[in-house]
Scaffold this motif. Structure first.
Motif, mmCIF file in Angstrom:
data_model
loop_
_atom_site.group_PDB
_atom_site.id
_atom_site.type_symbol
_atom_site.label_atom_id
_atom_site.label_comp_id
_atom_site.label_asym_id
_atom_site.label_seq_id
_atom_site.Cartn_x
_atom_site.Cartn_y
_atom_site.Cartn_z
ATOM 1 N N MET A 1 38.260 -22.260 19.420
ATOM 2 C CA MET A 1 39.154 -21.216 18.935
ATOM 3 C C MET A 1 40.614 -21.603 19.161
ATOM 4 O O MET A 1 40.925 -22.392 20.027
ATOM 5 N N ALA A 2 41.468 -20.999 18.362
ATOM 6 C CA ALA A 2 42.888 -21.362 18.389
ATOM 7 C C ALA A 2 43.611 -20.706 19.555
ATOM 8 O O ALA A 2 43.222 -19.656 20.044
ATOM 9 N N ASP A 3 44.673 -21.365 19.973
ATOM 10 C CA ASP A 3 45.674 -20.730 20.817
ATOM 11 C C ASP A 3 46.351 -19.707 19.897
ATOM 12 O O ASP A 3 46.905 -20.068 18.856
ATOM 13 N N LEU A 4 46.299 -18.422 20.247
ATOM 14 C CA LEU A 4 46.773 -17.386 19.331
ATOM 15 C C LEU A 4 48.285 -17.370 19.164
ATOM 16 O O LEU A 4 48.818 -16.589 18.381
ATOM 17 N N SER A 5 48.991 -18.269 19.857
ATOM 18 C CA SER A 5 50.417 -18.418 19.587
ATOM 19 C C SER A 5 50.656 -19.507 18.540
ATOM 20 O O SER A 5 51.772 -19.699 18.085
ATOM 21 N N SER A 6 49.595 -20.229 18.159
ATOM 22 C CA SER A 6 49.705 -21.276 17.141
ATOM 23 C C SER A 6 49.062 -20.767 15.848
ATOM 24 O O SER A 6 48.380 -19.735 15.842
ATOM 25 N N PRO A 7 49.274 -21.462 14.719
ATOM 26 C CA PRO A 7 48.699 -20.997 13.449
ATOM 27 C C PRO A 7 47.181 -20.818 13.532
ATOM 28 O O PRO A 7 46.466 -21.711 13.992
ATOM 29 N N HIS A 8 46.727 -19.638 13.101
ATOM 30 C CA HIS A 8 45.297 -19.358 13.193
ATOM 31 C C HIS A 8 44.889 -18.293 12.177
ATOM 32 O O HIS A 8 45.736 -17.647 11.557
ATOM 33 N N VAL A 9 43.591 -18.126 12.036
ATOM 34 C CA VAL A 9 43.009 -17.113 11.153
ATOM 35 C C VAL A 9 42.887 -15.804 11.926
ATOM 36 O O VAL A 9 42.336 -15.771 13.026
ATOM 37 N N VAL A 10 43.394 -14.728 11.344
ATOM 38 C CA VAL A 10 43.294 -13.389 11.933
ATOM 39 C C VAL A 10 42.024 -12.690 11.474
ATOM 40 O O VAL A 10 41.329 -12.034 12.247
ATOM 41 N N ALA A 11 41.701 -12.834 10.175
ATOM 42 C CA ALA A 11 40.547 -12.137 9.609
ATOM 43 C C ALA A 11 40.103 -12.857 8.347
ATOM 44 O O ALA A 11 40.873 -13.602 7.724
ATOM 45 N N VAL A 12 38.835 -12.637 7.979
ATOM 46 C CA VAL A 12 38.305 -13.157 6.711
ATOM 47 C C VAL A 12 37.618 -12.008 5.982
ATOM 48 O O VAL A 12 37.051 -11.101 6.604
ATOM 49 N N SER A 13 37.685 -12.038 4.649
ATOM 50 C CA SER A 13 37.159 -10.931 3.838
ATOM 51 C C SER A 13 36.573 -11.481 2.544
ATOM 52 O O SER A 13 36.960 -12.548 2.069
ATOM 53 N N ARG A 14 35.644 -10.726 1.972
ATOM 54 C CA ARG A 14 35.080 -11.086 0.668
ATOM 55 C C ARG A 14 34.525 -9.827 0.026
ATOM 56 O O ARG A 14 34.356 -8.793 0.669
ATOM 57 N N ASP A 15 34.230 -9.920 -1.269
ATOM 58 C CA ASP A 15 33.600 -8.816 -1.994
ATOM 59 C C ASP A 15 32.894 -9.397 -3.217
ATOM 60 O O ASP A 15 33.497 -10.189 -3.945
ATOM 61 N N ARG A 16 31.671 -9.004 -3.429
ATOM 62 C CA ARG A 16 30.913 -9.486 -4.600
ATOM 63 C C ARG A 16 31.423 -8.882 -5.893
ATOM 64 O O ARG A 16 31.201 -9.423 -6.968
ATOM 65 N N LEU A 17 32.112 -7.733 -5.800
ATOM 66 C CA LEU A 17 32.588 -7.031 -6.985
ATOM 67 C C LEU A 17 34.085 -7.242 -7.166
ATOM 68 O O LEU A 17 34.809 -7.523 -6.205
ATOM 69 N N HIS A 18 34.550 -7.090 -8.408
ATOM 70 C CA HIS A 18 35.981 -7.206 -8.711
ATOM 71 C C HIS A 18 36.672 -5.885 -8.376
ATOM 72 O O HIS A 18 36.847 -5.025 -9.234
ATOM 73 N N ARG A 19 37.039 -5.746 -7.109
ATOM 74 C CA ARG A 19 37.795 -4.570 -6.680
ATOM 75 C C ARG A 19 39.116 -5.054 -6.108
ATOM 76 O O ARG A 19 39.269 -6.227 -5.786
#
Length: 200
Positions: A1-19
């Protein structure tokens, strides 16, 4: 996992539908040349509905949408509370000035590698999601917010004042892999001369 003071991912998201918004999840699986498994925008050819209507045979330059979490801070200061996935992004980052990166920049996240293709051009749907929100993600270089969408091509506003699009960047998957919150983000710039990101 990243040092949270360096560039990192906060969250990931997806959706099967076009919303408009996407659903935050624990992890996403990226596939080279395709996009994100289980996401409506995955595909080798364009999936964005308005672009499909214009030409369904265009290459898909919008397989993955990334937004910097710092935008949410700016939105909060303007009276809008936003959460990961609200603006339709797949990957929310922190500590990366996504908008300043040149076209062709490679982002390594976990085992996955993304290549930046351009800017997301905010459309009128953003005001349907939250009234007036467009002015948070679309301004002019002189700092004046825009109340209506900008043209999807070019970068000049009326009077040749540059439009600043803040709604994130688009990318294609060069190398697949799993991406989770906390994964570090490393940046690999293309060879010079660099070309700025433009709407795709």
């Amino acid at each position: 996992m990243a040092d949270l003071s360096s560039p990192h991912v906060v969250a990931v998201s997806r959706d099967r539908l076009h919303r408009f918004s996407k659903v935050p999840v624990e992890q996403i699986q990226l596939v080279a040349g395709l996009g994100i498994v289980g996401d409506a925008h995955a595909g080798t050819l364009v999936q964005h509905r308005s672009r499909v209507r214009r030409d369904p045979n265009q290459p898909n330059l919008r397989q993955v949408h990334l937004i910097h979490a710092e935008l949410f801070v700016q939105a909060r200061e303007m009276g809008y509370e936003l959460s990961p996935g609200d603006l339709g992004e797949n990957i929310t980052t922190s500590g990366v000035d996504l908008l300043a990166l040149p076209t062709g920049t490679l982002l390594r996240i976990g085992d996955a590698v993304l290549r930046l293709t351009g800017l997301r051009n905010p459309c009128a749907q953003i005001n349907e999601f939250r009234s007036g929100l467009l002015k948070v993600v679309l301004t002019r270089e002189d700092g004046i917010p825009r109340e209506e969408p900008a043209p999807s091509t070019g970068s000049a506003d009326a009077g040749s004042i540059r439009v600043v699009r803040k709604a994130g960047v688009m990318a294609v998957v060069e190398h697949g892999g799993e991406v989770r919150p906390g994964h570090p983000v490393s940046i690999h710039l293309p060879d010079a001369p660099h070309q700025p990101l433009r709407p795709v």
